[in-house]
Motif scaffolding. Structure first.
Motif, PDB file in Angstrom:
ATOM      1  N   VAL A 118       0.823  -1.211   0.000  1.00  0.00           N
ATOM      2  CA  VAL A 118       0.000   0.000   0.000  1.00  0.00           C
ATOM      3  C   VAL A 118       0.858   1.263   0.000  1.00  0.00           C
ATOM      4  N   LYS A 119       1.903   1.306   0.828  1.00  0.00           N
ATOM      5  CA  LYS A 119       2.767   2.479   0.918  1.00  0.00           C
ATOM      6  C   LYS A 119       4.227   2.053   0.990  1.00  0.00           C
ATOM      7  N   GLU A 120       5.112   3.001   0.741  1.00  0.00           N
ATOM      8  CA  GLU A 120       6.542   2.692   0.745  1.00  0.00           C
ATOM      9  C   GLU A 120       7.130   2.647   2.145  1.00  0.00           C
ATOM     10  N   ARG A 121       6.408   3.210   3.121  1.00  0.00           N
ATOM     11  CA  ARG A 121       6.967   3.326   4.466  1.00  0.00           C
ATOM     12  C   ARG A 121       5.968   2.842   5.519  1.00  0.00           C
ATOM     13  N   LEU A 122       6.528   2.234   6.586  1.00  0.00           N
ATOM     14  CA  LEU A 122       5.720   1.704   7.670  1.00  0.00           C
ATOM     15  C   LEU A 122       6.279   2.177   9.006  1.00  0.00           C
ATOM     16  N   ILE A 123       5.378   2.353   9.959  1.00  0.00           N
ATOM     17  CA  ILE A 123       5.769   2.596  11.358  1.00  0.00           C
ATOM     18  C   ILE A 123       5.169   1.481  12.204  1.00  0.00           C
ATOM     19  N   PHE A 124       6.009   0.819  12.999  1.00  0.00           N
ATOM     20  CA  PHE A 124       5.535  -0.162  13.969  1.00  0.00           C
ATOM     21  C   PHE A 124       5.581   0.479  15.353  1.00  0.00           C
ATOM     22  N   VAL A 125       4.446   0.477  16.027  1.00  0.00           N
ATOM     23  CA  VAL A 125       4.348   1.062  17.366  1.00  0.00           C
ATOM     24  C   VAL A 125       4.151  -0.086  18.354  1.00  0.00           C
ATOM     25  N   VAL A 126       5.101  -0.225  19.286  1.00  0.00           N
ATOM     26  CA  VAL A 126       5.085  -1.364  20.205  1.00  0.00           C
ATOM     27  C   VAL A 126       5.100  -0.863  21.647  1.00  0.00           C
ATOM     28  N   ARG A 127       4.771  -1.773  22.563  1.00  0.00           N
ATOM     29  CA  ARG A 127       4.643  -1.370  23.969  1.00  0.00           C
ATOM     30  C   ARG A 127       5.993  -1.229  24.652  1.00  0.00           C
ATOM     31  N   THR A 128       6.930  -2.149  24.378  1.00  0.00           N
ATOM     32  CA  THR A 128       8.215  -2.150  25.083  1.00  0.00           C
ATOM     33  C   THR A 128       9.369  -2.297  24.106  1.00  0.00           C
ATOM     34  N   HIS A 129      10.565  -1.982  24.569  1.00  0.00           N
ATOM     35  CA  HIS A 129      11.763  -2.148  23.746  1.00  0.00           C
ATOM     36  C   HIS A 129      11.998  -3.611  23.380  1.00  0.00           C
ATOM     37  N   ASN A 130      11.557  -4.547  24.244  1.00  0.00           N
ATOM     38  CA  ASN A 130      11.734  -5.974  23.938  1.00  0.00           C
ATOM     39  C   ASN A 130      11.035  -6.349  22.633  1.00  0.00           C
ATOM     40  N   GLN A 131       9.987  -5.610  22.279  1.00  0.00           N
ATOM     41  CA  GLN A 131       9.202  -5.958  21.091  1.00  0.00           C
ATOM     42  C   GLN A 131       9.761  -5.352  19.807  1.00  0.00           C
ATOM     43  N   PHE A 132      10.907  -4.661  19.908  1.00  0.00           N
ATOM     44  CA  PHE A 132      11.584  -4.199  18.688  1.00  0.00           C
ATOM     45  C   PHE A 132      12.114  -5.382  17.882  1.00  0.00           C
ATOM     46  N   PHE A 133      12.600  -6.404  18.602  1.00  0.00           N
ATOM     47  CA  PHE A 133      13.344  -7.471  17.925  1.00  0.00           C
ATOM     48  C   PHE A 133      12.514  -8.238  16.894  1.00  0.00           C
ATOM     49  N   PRO A 134      11.274  -8.668  17.179  1.00  0.00           N
ATOM     50  CA  PRO A 134      10.527  -9.406  16.147  1.00  0.00           C
ATOM     51  C   PRO A 134      10.370  -8.631  14.838  1.00  0.00           C
ATOM     52  N   VAL A 135      10.191  -7.313  14.921  1.00  0.00           N
ATOM     53  CA  VAL A 135      10.076  -6.506  13.697  1.00  0.00           C
ATOM     54  C   VAL A 135      11.406  -6.502  12.956  1.00  0.00           C
ATOM     55  N   TYR A 136      12.497  -6.276  13.699  1.00  0.00           N
ATOM     56  CA  TYR A 136      13.841  -6.314  13.092  1.00  0.00           C
ATOM     57  C   TYR A 136      14.082  -7.669  12.424  1.00  0.00           C
ATOM     58  N   ARG A 137      13.757  -8.760  13.129  1.00  0.00           N
ATOM     59  CA  ARG A 137      14.026 -10.113  12.619  1.00  0.00           C
ATOM     60  C   ARG A 137      13.292 -10.364  11.307  1.00  0.00           C
ATOM     61  N   GLU A 138      11.994 -10.038  11.260  1.00  0.00           N
ATOM     62  CA  GLU A 138      11.215 -10.303  10.049  1.00  0.00           C
ATOM     63  C   GLU A 138      11.647  -9.393   8.899  1.00  0.00           C
ATOM     64  N   LEU A 139      11.987  -8.143   9.204  1.00  0.00           N
ATOM     65  CA  LEU A 139      12.422  -7.218   8.155  1.00  0.00           C
ATOM     66  C   LEU A 139      13.721  -7.686   7.535  1.00  0.00           C
ATOM     67  N   LYS A 140      14.683  -8.082   8.362  1.00  0.00           N
ATOM     68  CA  LYS A 140      15.984  -8.514   7.845  1.00  0.00           C
ATOM     69  C   LYS A 140      15.890  -9.845   7.111  1.00  0.00           C
ATOM     70  N   THR A 141      14.914 -10.676   7.498  1.00  0.00           N
ATOM     71  CA  THR A 141      14.765 -11.976   6.834  1.00  0.00           C
ATOM     72  C   THR A 141      14.105 -11.845   5.467  1.00  0.00           C
ATOM     73  N   TYR A 142      13.064 -11.016   5.388  1.00  0.00           N
ATOM     74  CA  TYR A 142      12.250 -10.988   4.173  1.00  0.00           C
ATOM     75  C   TYR A 142      12.348  -9.691   3.366  1.00  0.00           C
ATOM     76  N   TYR A 143      12.831  -8.620   3.973  1.00  0.00           N
ATOM     77  CA  TYR A 143      12.928  -7.330   3.281  1.00  0.00           C
ATOM     78  C   TYR A 143      14.279  -6.689   3.595  1.00  0.00           C
ATOM     79  N   SER A 144      15.328  -7.416   3.310  1.00  0.00           N
ATOM     80  CA  SER A 144      16.674  -6.957   3.696  1.00  0.00           C
ATOM     81  C   SER A 144      17.109  -5.700   2.942  1.00  0.00           C
ATOM     82  N   ASP A 145      16.402  -5.359   1.870  1.00  0.00           N
ATOM     83  CA  ASP A 145      16.751  -4.151   1.122  1.00  0.00           C
ATOM     84  C   ASP A 145      16.132  -2.894   1.735  1.00  0.00           C
TER      85      ASP A 145
END
Length: 552
Positions: free
Chosen positions: A45-72
């Motif tokens: 839908v758009k070129e940019r996304l913002i993920f809003v999470v409750r804690t710093h611990n929840q940064f990692f799943p977004v990082y993991r999926e982005l680097k695995t499937y959208y490394s560019d």
């Protein structure tokens, strides 16, 4: 990237809804792949996304999926000033950091490329900041300008004064709010507290006799108003807490001097006078009520509408995700999402099949956490259940209690097992270290750090085989809940007290169960230790219609 069956079936529906600027509320179980689904539909839908999470611990799943499937795609994350500052200890309030006179008050002059997990990257950035004399916090803020995906915590979206600091055109992004059931209590993040301990610390920090005198007077007043109870008790008369303009100015001068000295010394610790001032400022707001809670005074908003209103901006595109999403009527009526177009998707109902792991339910008929029945004998029964379940479990066991008080009461009767008990200071890292080599009983409280949004996994599988819900975690029916329910009921012209209490308890139980279901292959045993669970409503809502009934 191969999508799961449910993701393929629902992708086009969600993409079309987002393109029409609908707010999408996605209810999908833990371990079903919500994060990768959000990336997939978002980038369509758009070129940019913002993920809003409750804690710093929840940064990692977004990082993991982005680097695995959208490394560019470029990633940026925004972390609190006190976590990123070169000179702070962890308990410092961001407002206490006097950046303007800091020698490192500048960002990097080159583009940040985040290749490591956020926590590791931050540590490296801070080390580099010390050697090259630049500010990691402002460097991270600058990095949002060129990132395809930004991760931030709730305050940076929901608090207007922090949102404005980012200077982001949010209309250019798909805004994904993870663990969205938490927005019901978003204003609690901005609570201000006053206690005898914080006043004692402020008195020890104060330099002038005038400031110490003012703080001593405030301490005496506070001592009269606080109670030890773990529930909110309304303080109806706060007139004695209000200081004169001259007294406020004296404290502000002390506060300013301490801030400057700390930044000049290169060692910033908690500025307790700042903590006192922020409480005093907050009680000038007519939307705030003051309560006594566990030997502290707490200044709280009753209604979260000023924080939630951004979700009603028709120019912004939101996707709310949770494994325990409140019902649509609750989102509209109680949380206050009233934009014209909302689409609510319960994934398992939409595709008519399970999309994550499974669990078997047991309901005990001989125990209850009902407040009037929390005797020592009842605590011993709960402890017997915990021991029996623990010795027969294949992996770690998580037990979730309605309160610290009840958890402590039960834990006194446990012996000869390795258990971890949540405290307000418990970190996920500590828990992971503690359970590394020994099967453990992990005890937490409902709506706490360990029972919500935490992944204890190895090789993609949950490390928890059994979840014990040690009593129904109804929120305490205290003055805060009564006043909030009354305010919402008046707006809606109907009584919502029962709904408010039941839905919050249901979400807490589902979140607890979710700690054991982290992948489609996970199987768990859920022990509902309270005879009140043996009702059609609870069994239906928890998918436990065939639960087995047990007694000691």
């Amino acid at each position: 990237m191969k999508l799961r069956e449910w993701q393929e079936k629902l992708s086009e529906k969600v993409i079309q809804a987002l393109r029409q600027n609908f707010l999408v509320a996605l209810q999908a179980p833990t371990g079903s792949g919500k994060t990768i689904f959000a990336l997939h539909v978002g980038f369509k839908v758009k070129e940019r996304l913002i993920f809003v999470v409750r804690t710093h611990n929840q940064f990692f799943p977004v990082y993991r999926e982005l680097k695995t499937y959208y490394s560019d795609k470029d990633l940026a994350f925004i972390i609190g000033k006190s976590s990123a500052c070169l000179y702070t200890s962890e308990d410092v309030d961001p407002q206490d950091i006097y950046c303007n006179i800091c020698s490192a008050y500048k960002g990097l002059t080159y583009k940040l490329t985040i290749k490591d997990p956020p926590s590791i990257f931050l540590n490296k950035l801070k080390e580099e900041g010390k050697s090259a004399n630049f500010c990691p916090y402002y460097s991270l803020l600058d990095s949002v300008n060129y990132a395809h995906v930004i991760i931030m915590t709730y305050p940076y979206l929901f608090f207007p004064w922090l949102r404005d600091l980012l200077n982001i055109d949010f209309s250019k992004y798909i805004i994904v709010i993870d663990e969205a059931h938490n927005i019901d209590n978003i204003s609690s993040i901005d609570e201000k507290r006053l206690s005898k301990r914080s006043l004692d610390q402020a008195i020890s920090q104060a330099r002038s006799n005038e400031a110490r005198r003012i703080l001593e007077k405030l301490k005496n007043t506070t001592s009269k108003l606080i109670h030890p109870d773990e529930k909110n008790i309304l303080v109806s008369d706060i007139s004695e807490l209000r200081l004169s303009d001259d007294e406020i100015r004296i404290l502000e001068d002390e506060y300013s001097d301490i801030r400057q000295e700390m930044i000049k010394s290169g060692k910033i610790s908690k500025n307790y006078i700042g903590n006192i001032l922020r409480f005093l400022y907050s009680i000038q707001d007519e939307r705030i009520k003051v309560f006594s809670y566990s030997d502290s005074l707490v200044a709280k908003y009753i209604i979260s509408s000023d924080f939630i209103n951004i979700l009603n901006d028709e120019n912004l595109t939101f996707m709310l995700m949770s494994g325990t999403m409140p019902p649509l009527d609750y989102l509209k009526n109680i949380i206050g999402i009233n934009r014209r177009e909302i689409i609510y998707i319960d994934v398992e109902k939409a595709v008519k099949s399970k999309v994550s792991g499974s669990y078997e339910c047991f309901i005990s008929l001989d125990v209850t956490s009902a407040y009037a029945l929390r005797s020592e004998e009842m605590a011993k029964k709960y402890a017997s259940y915990l021991l029996k379940i623990f010795y027969n479990s294949s992996l770690h066991v998580m037990a979730v209690f309605p309160s610290y008080e009840f958890m402590n009461k039960v834990s006194r009767h446990l012996s000869n097992i390795n258990y971890i008990k949540e405290t307000p200071d418990t970190s996920i890292e500590e828990v992971m270290i503690s359970i590394k080599d020994t099967k453990s009983l992990i005890m937490g409280i409902a709506r706490g750090k360990l029972s919500e949004g935490v992944e204890l996994v190895s090789n993609g599988r949950s490390l928890i085989s059994d979840v014990i819900v040690a009593g129904i975690p109804f929120p305490p029916v205290d003055d805060y809940l009564k006043i909030r329910a009354d305010a919402i009921s008046k707006m809606l012209k109907k009584d919502i007290s029962d709904e408010l209490i039941r839905i919050q308890a249901l979400i807490s139980v589902k979140q607890s169960i979710g700690r054991a279901i982290r992948s489609p292959n996970d199987k768990a045993t859920v022990w509902l230790l309270d005879k009140r669970f043996n009702s059609l409503w609870w069994k239906r809502e928890l998918n436990c219609l065939n639960a087995r009934k047990i007694k000691l």
